[in-house]
Scaffold this motif. Structure first.
Motif, PDB file in Angstrom:
ATOM      1  N   LYS A  25       0.854  -1.429   0.092  1.00  0.00           N
ATOM      2  CA  LYS A  25      -0.186  -0.173   0.552  1.00  0.00           C
ATOM      3  C   LYS A  25       1.022   0.841  -0.061  1.00  0.00           C
ATOM      4  O   LYS A  25       0.966   2.217  -0.902  1.00  0.00           O
ATOM      5  CB  LYS A  25      -0.592   0.166   1.292  1.00  0.00           C
ATOM      6  CG  LYS A  25      -1.641  -1.206   1.045  1.00  0.00           C
ATOM      7  CD  LYS A  25      -2.607  -1.240   2.169  1.00  0.00           C
ATOM      8  CE  LYS A  25      -4.015  -2.377   2.127  1.00  0.00           C
ATOM      9  NZ  LYS A  25      -4.568  -2.715   3.477  1.00  0.00           N
ATOM     10  N   ALA A  26       1.857   1.369   0.800  1.00  0.00           N
ATOM     11  CA  ALA A  26       2.827   2.353   0.601  1.00  0.00           C
ATOM     12  C   ALA A  26       3.614   2.927  -0.365  1.00  0.00           C
ATOM     13  O   ALA A  26       3.432   3.801  -1.559  1.00  0.00           O
ATOM     14  CB  ALA A  26       3.968   2.392   2.013  1.00  0.00           C
ATOM     15  N   CYS A  65       0.722   3.517  -3.113  1.00  0.00           N
ATOM     16  CA  CYS A  65       0.059   5.311  -3.064  1.00  0.00           C
ATOM     17  C   CYS A  65       1.112   6.524  -3.523  1.00  0.00           C
ATOM     18  O   CYS A  65       1.159   7.040  -2.600  1.00  0.00           O
ATOM     19  CB  CYS A  65      -1.198   5.337  -1.404  1.00  0.00           C
ATOM     20  SG  CYS A  65      -1.777   4.041  -1.803  1.00  0.00           S
ATOM     21  N   ALA A  66       2.494   5.646  -3.009  1.00  0.00           N
ATOM     22  CA  ALA A  66       3.608   6.815  -3.250  1.00  0.00           C
ATOM     23  C   ALA A  66       3.352   7.945  -4.220  1.00  0.00           C
ATOM     24  O   ALA A  66       2.488   7.358  -5.482  1.00  0.00           O
ATOM     25  CB  ALA A  66       4.803   6.463  -3.282  1.00  0.00           C
ATOM     26  N   ARG A  72       5.177   5.891  -8.461  1.00  0.00           N
ATOM     27  CA  ARG A  72       5.131   4.881  -7.075  1.00  0.00           C
ATOM     28  C   ARG A  72       6.653   3.075  -7.682  1.00  0.00           C
ATOM     29  O   ARG A  72       6.761   2.855  -7.734  1.00  0.00           O
ATOM     30  CB  ARG A  72       4.153   3.645  -6.846  1.00  0.00           C
ATOM     31  CG  ARG A  72       3.710   3.738  -9.307  1.00  0.00           C
ATOM     32  CD  ARG A  72       1.936   3.434  -9.501  1.00  0.00           C
ATOM     33  NE  ARG A  72       0.921   3.536  -8.336  1.00  0.00           N
ATOM     34  CZ  ARG A  72      -0.386   4.595  -8.932  1.00  0.00           C
ATOM     35  NH1 ARG A  72      -0.494   3.998  -9.708  1.00  0.00           N
ATOM     36  NH2 ARG A  72      -0.684   4.838  -8.163  1.00  0.00           N
ATOM     37  N   ALA A 107       8.868   4.086  -6.361  1.00  0.00           N
ATOM     38  CA  ALA A 107       8.873   3.503  -4.859  1.00  0.00           C
ATOM     39  C   ALA A 107       9.309   2.038  -4.908  1.00  0.00           C
ATOM     40  O   ALA A 107      10.166   1.466  -4.162  1.00  0.00           O
ATOM     41  CB  ALA A 107       7.181   4.028  -4.280  1.00  0.00           C
ATOM     42  N   PRO A 114       9.383   4.777   1.298  1.00  0.00           N
ATOM     43  CA  PRO A 114       8.962   6.519   1.163  1.00  0.00           C
ATOM     44  C   PRO A 114       8.402   6.882   2.081  1.00  0.00           C
ATOM     45  O   PRO A 114       8.016   6.179   2.883  1.00  0.00           O
ATOM     46  CB  PRO A 114       7.334   6.285  -0.394  1.00  0.00           C
ATOM     47  CG  PRO A 114       6.774   5.054  -0.319  1.00  0.00           C
ATOM     48  CD  PRO A 114       7.946   4.355  -0.022  1.00  0.00           C
ATOM     49  N   LYS A 164       6.497   9.466   2.362  1.00  0.00           N
ATOM     50  CA  LYS A 164       5.216  10.058   2.409  1.00  0.00           C
ATOM     51  C   LYS A 164       4.429   9.671   1.906  1.00  0.00           C
ATOM     52  O   LYS A 164       4.948   9.214   0.450  1.00  0.00           O
ATOM     53  CB  LYS A 164       4.697  11.668   1.983  1.00  0.00           C
ATOM     54  CG  LYS A 164       5.745  12.027   3.077  1.00  0.00           C
ATOM     55  CD  LYS A 164       6.064  14.019   2.649  1.00  0.00           C
ATOM     56  CE  LYS A 164       6.507  15.008   3.342  1.00  0.00           C
ATOM     57  NZ  LYS A 164       6.613  16.619   3.200  1.00  0.00           N
ATOM     58  N   THR A 165       2.948   8.639   2.115  1.00  0.00           N
ATOM     59  CA  THR A 165       2.178   8.187   1.168  1.00  0.00           C
ATOM     60  C   THR A 165       0.779   9.310   1.326  1.00  0.00           C
ATOM     61  O   THR A 165       0.520   9.407   2.340  1.00  0.00           O
ATOM     62  CB  THR A 165       2.079   6.486   1.068  1.00  0.00           C
ATOM     63  OG1 THR A 165       1.746   7.029   2.543  1.00  0.00           O
ATOM     64  CG2 THR A 165       3.671   6.226   0.979  1.00  0.00           C
TER      65      THR A 165
END
Length: 239
Positions: free
Chosen positions: A162-163, A166-167, A170, A173, A184, A186-187
């Motif tokens: 998910k992280a 949603c970067a 991606r 990431a 990452p 921040k996501t």
């Protein structure tokens, strides 16, 4: 792995009438194993053996269905060709053009002319080995990575997926994680297609990671060496 009932049948002898053609033999196998899906029956050029493709695996029998040979490979003694392996490669092909590539992370290397897809678990050590040791040495390829966390083996893999998905970037990431184990910082919240990918994997018979698919539909299981992947990649069209 074959079911116990099928493995036990390897040395079993059945009293049965003679089935002279593939269709009748298919019916006989289906009658004996009603819970298994027989997809095809083909006569081979070897000692009267018939190839039976069932439940994603190849077994062999004779026209009388008097025995089954399971979990073994038929090899041509003259050419040393792995007949079973080659047939499995053909029978397990997919339609690459039908893959929902919008559900995958797209990484373009070089001119990106060749294409492959990988089902990968962020916490799978073999997936990381594939990225770090093999795919890092291949260029002129577009790689579509379908995130397939195997939560029973790797409980945190879904969170990492998910992280990464949603970067902001991606593709970057995924590369940062696969090559350097950096997630990452921040996501954002976003829709992650993990359930859709899981459904796709079941449809294609993908049960382990990494599983690779090439543009011609052939699959490769595991972190094969870069040289083997290069051989399997469909060459880009000549200009």
């Amino acid at each position: 792995m074959l079911k116990k009932s099928l493995i036990a049948a390897i040395l079993s002898i059945y009293a049965a009438s003679v089935w002279a053609d593939e269709a009748s033999l298919k019916k006989a196998v289906e009658a004996a194993y009603p819970k298994m899906s027989v997809e095809s029956v083909v006569k081979t050029p070897y000692a009267g053996l018939y190839e039976v493709y069932m439940n994603g695996q190849i077994v062999y029998t004779d026209e009388k269905f008097s025995f089954l040979i399971a979990e073994g490979h038929l090899v041509d003694s003259k050419t040393k060709k792995d007949v079973t392996g080659d047939r499995m490669a053909d029978l397990s092909k997919i339609d690459f053009s039908a893959l929902p590539l919008d559900q995958a992370i797209k990484v373009v290397k070089g001119n990106g002319s060749r294409k492959m897809a990988v089902f990968s678990d962020p916490d799978c050590p073999f997936c990381k080995r594939l990225e770090q040791n093999e795919l890092s040495n291949i260029t002129d390829v577009t790689i579509y990575t379908f995130l397939m966390p195997l939560e029973q083996l790797h409980p945190d893999a879904a969170n990492k997926s998910k992280a990464i998905w949603c970067a902001v970037d991606r593709a970057k990431a995924w590369q940062d994680w696969a090559l350097n184990s950096q997630l990452p910082k921040k996501t954002a919240n976003c829709d992650v297609p993990l359930e859709k990918v899981a459904t796709l994997a079941r449809k294609l018979g993908v049960t382990s990671t990494p599983t690779i698919f090439f543009a011609d539909g052939k699959r490769m299981l595991g972190a094969y060496p870069a040289a083997e992947i290069e051989k399997a990649l469909v060459p880009s069209p000549k200009k």
